[in-house]
Design an enzyme around this catalytic site. Structure first.
Site, PDB file in Angstrom:
ATOM      1  N   LYS A 109      -6.288  25.161  -8.770  1.00 34.67           N
ATOM      2  CA  LYS A 109      -5.920  26.500  -9.225  1.00 34.67           C
ATOM      3  C   LYS A 109      -7.131  27.222  -9.826  1.00 34.67           C
ATOM      4  O   LYS A 109      -7.862  26.640 -10.648  1.00 34.67           O
ATOM      5  CB  LYS A 109      -4.813  26.406 -10.285  1.00 34.67           C
ATOM      6  CG  LYS A 109      -3.498  25.837  -9.760  1.00 34.67           C
ATOM      7  CD  LYS A 109      -2.782  26.841  -8.888  1.00 34.67           C
ATOM      8  CE  LYS A 109      -1.373  26.365  -8.543  1.00 34.67           C
ATOM      9  NZ  LYS A 109      -0.666  27.302  -7.683  1.00 34.67           N
ATOM     10  N   GLU A 111      -5.758  30.132  -0.962  1.00 39.16           N
ATOM     11  CA  GLU A 111      -4.387  30.639  -0.990  1.00 39.16           C
ATOM     12  C   GLU A 111      -4.295  31.891  -1.861  1.00 39.16           C
ATOM     13  O   GLU A 111      -4.823  31.919  -2.974  1.00 39.16           O
ATOM     14  CB  GLU A 111      -3.492  29.513  -1.538  1.00 39.16           C
ATOM     15  CG  GLU A 111      -2.035  29.844  -1.613  1.00 39.16           C
ATOM     16  CD  GLU A 111      -1.191  28.592  -1.862  1.00 39.16           C
ATOM     17  OE1 GLU A 111      -1.671  27.465  -1.614  1.00 39.16           O
ATOM     18  OE2 GLU A 111      -0.043  28.745  -2.308  1.00 39.16           O
ATOM     19  N   LYS A 165       8.214  28.952   0.882  1.00 44.47           N
ATOM     20  CA  LYS A 165       8.881  28.282  -0.246  1.00 44.47           C
ATOM     21  C   LYS A 165      10.335  28.716  -0.254  1.00 44.47           C
ATOM     22  O   LYS A 165      10.630  29.915  -0.142  1.00 44.47           O
ATOM     23  CB  LYS A 165       8.225  28.666  -1.583  1.00 44.47           C
ATOM     24  CG  LYS A 165       6.808  28.157  -1.726  1.00 44.47           C
ATOM     25  CD  LYS A 165       6.189  28.633  -3.034  1.00 44.47           C
ATOM     26  CE  LYS A 165       4.769  28.113  -3.158  1.00 44.47           C
ATOM     27  NZ  LYS A 165       4.042  28.786  -4.256  1.00 44.47           N
TER      28      LYS A 165
HETATM   29 MG    MG Z   1       0.399  29.453  -4.288  1.00 39.95          MG
END
Ligand code: MG
Length: 381
Positions: free
Chosen positions: A162, A217, A266
């Site tokens: 991240k 991403e 998702k």
């Molecule tokens: Mg993501």
């Protein structure tokens, strides 16, 4: 097989370490559970996380959407008319995709149980094993290095790192790459944290430094499709759309203008498996590979996502590390999450049910079996 009742409850599972992204910091999974019962005795289970920063939903809003809108629309509906039930689910209220996802997976669970098939097989899947990455939270580089080394030690071969909340993101990735060596695959997730020009500059720096990133991403804000397309055009590293794609309509736009190289599906964004399958089909048509990911969820809803991932060949990337981040597992049955390996198993349906603990009332009532949990869920209505 008619729907007899729909009940809601709660689950809380502490995380091994706090989960930090460009958008939020969380130290436990605190999700809404849903149980759909059919006349004849079968029960299907679903779970929805309150990802307010992404879907706009809280546990209170998820419960209200289910009990106030979805439940009345579905009670008495015949599951054998599955399309009709899906239409009722998605027509009951706009938005509220996580609430719908919890219901959708419970309905698929029930339906697959009634067919006596594991869900992924019912959906046409032949794969019974998946490999997930593990998320490395956004911290100072030294902490991220430690977390990455621990992940590799635990057997993970793919890390999702991240970034995107300020500081030197290239340095973070460089530090992780140097620590884990060349063999570990790195995915980078900026969670909308960069602007387009900045993203191009940072990704090029990572390329020039030879950091060998599999993909980046959601580099730019969700609404900025032009920016996303610009980044995709300007860098060699594949770009994965996540927050930009909730629905099949969003996916179609991204595919039509080649705004990204891959799509992250998702259940909590799509509103469940049926809508996720639509995105898979579109991606197949465009020859674009998909990731199946999850929010901060425990093993019940992540198992539903695993069934989806195993069902479609277009899903070549799996980011289902929710159970791996949890310090405990309040469920029994279903897919086995063994570090990076996910084994689908042969149980009918999704195969997962709550066991003891982690429900809100545990301390008062010492709930210790599924029947008691079901009784609690009845009271919770
Ligand atoms: Mg993501």
């Amino acid at each position: 097989m008619k729907i007899e009742d729909i009940r809601v409850g709660s689950v809380r599972v502490p995380l091994k370490t706090p989960f930090k992204t460009a958008l939020r910091t969380v130290d436990a999974v605190e999700d809404t559970l849903v149980c759909v019962t059919a006349f004849g005795g079968l029960a299907g289970w679903g779970e929805a996380p309150p990802t307010a920063a992404i879907t706009g939903e809280t546990n209170a809003s998820i419960k209200a959407a289910i009990l106030g809108h979805i439940r009345p629309a579905l009670l008495g509906k015949d599951l054998d008319s599955f399309e009709e039930v899906q239409a009722a689910l998605h027509g009951a209220i706009v938005g509220n995709t996580s609430a719908k996802a919890a219901l959708d997976m419970a309905l698929y669970d029930l339906f697959a149980q009634s067919c006596n098939q594991p869900l992924y097989r019912l959906l046409g899947g032949a794969r019974s094993e998946l490999e997930t990455d593990l998320t490395i939270s956004l911290n100072e580089p030294q902490q991220m290095v430690q977390d990455s080394l621990a992940a590799v030690q635990a057997g993970y071969r793919i890390l999702k790192v991240k970034v995107g909340k300020g500081g030197d993101d290239v340095q973070r990735i460089r530090a992780v790459r140097q620590a884990v060596g060349a063999k570990v695959r790195l995915r980078v997730d900026a969670n909308q944290g960069w602007q387009a020009k900045q993203a191009v500059r940072l990704i090029r720096q990572m390329e020039d430094a030879g950091l060998d990133i599999d993909l980046v991403e959601q580099p730019v804000p969700a609404h900025d499709l032009q920016g996303l397309a610009e980044v995709t055009r300007q860098v060699d590293t594949p770009i994965l759309a996540d927050e930009s794609v909730f629905s099949a309509q969003n996916a179609l736009k991204v595919l039509q203008c080649h705004a990204a190289d891959y799509i992250n599906i998702k259940l909590m964004k799509t509103g469940g498996i049926a809508k996720a399958l639509q995105i898979c089909t579109l991606a197949e048509l465009y020859g674009v590979q998909c990731m199946v990911g999850c929010m901060l969820e425990s093993r019940l809803s992540v198992s539903a996502a695993a069934h989806l991932a195993a069902a479609r060949q277009v899903v070549t990337m799996v980011d289902l590390d929710g159970p791996g981040l949890c310090a405990a597992d309040p469920f029994t049955g279903g897919p086995v999450f063994d570090g990076p390996r996910i084994l689908l198993g042969t149980a009918p349906g999704i195969g997962v049910e709550p066991t003891t603990g982690y429900l809100e009332e545990e301390a008062e009532n010492h709930v210790n079996n599924t029947e008691a949990i079901r009784a609690y869920l009845m009271r919770a209505i």
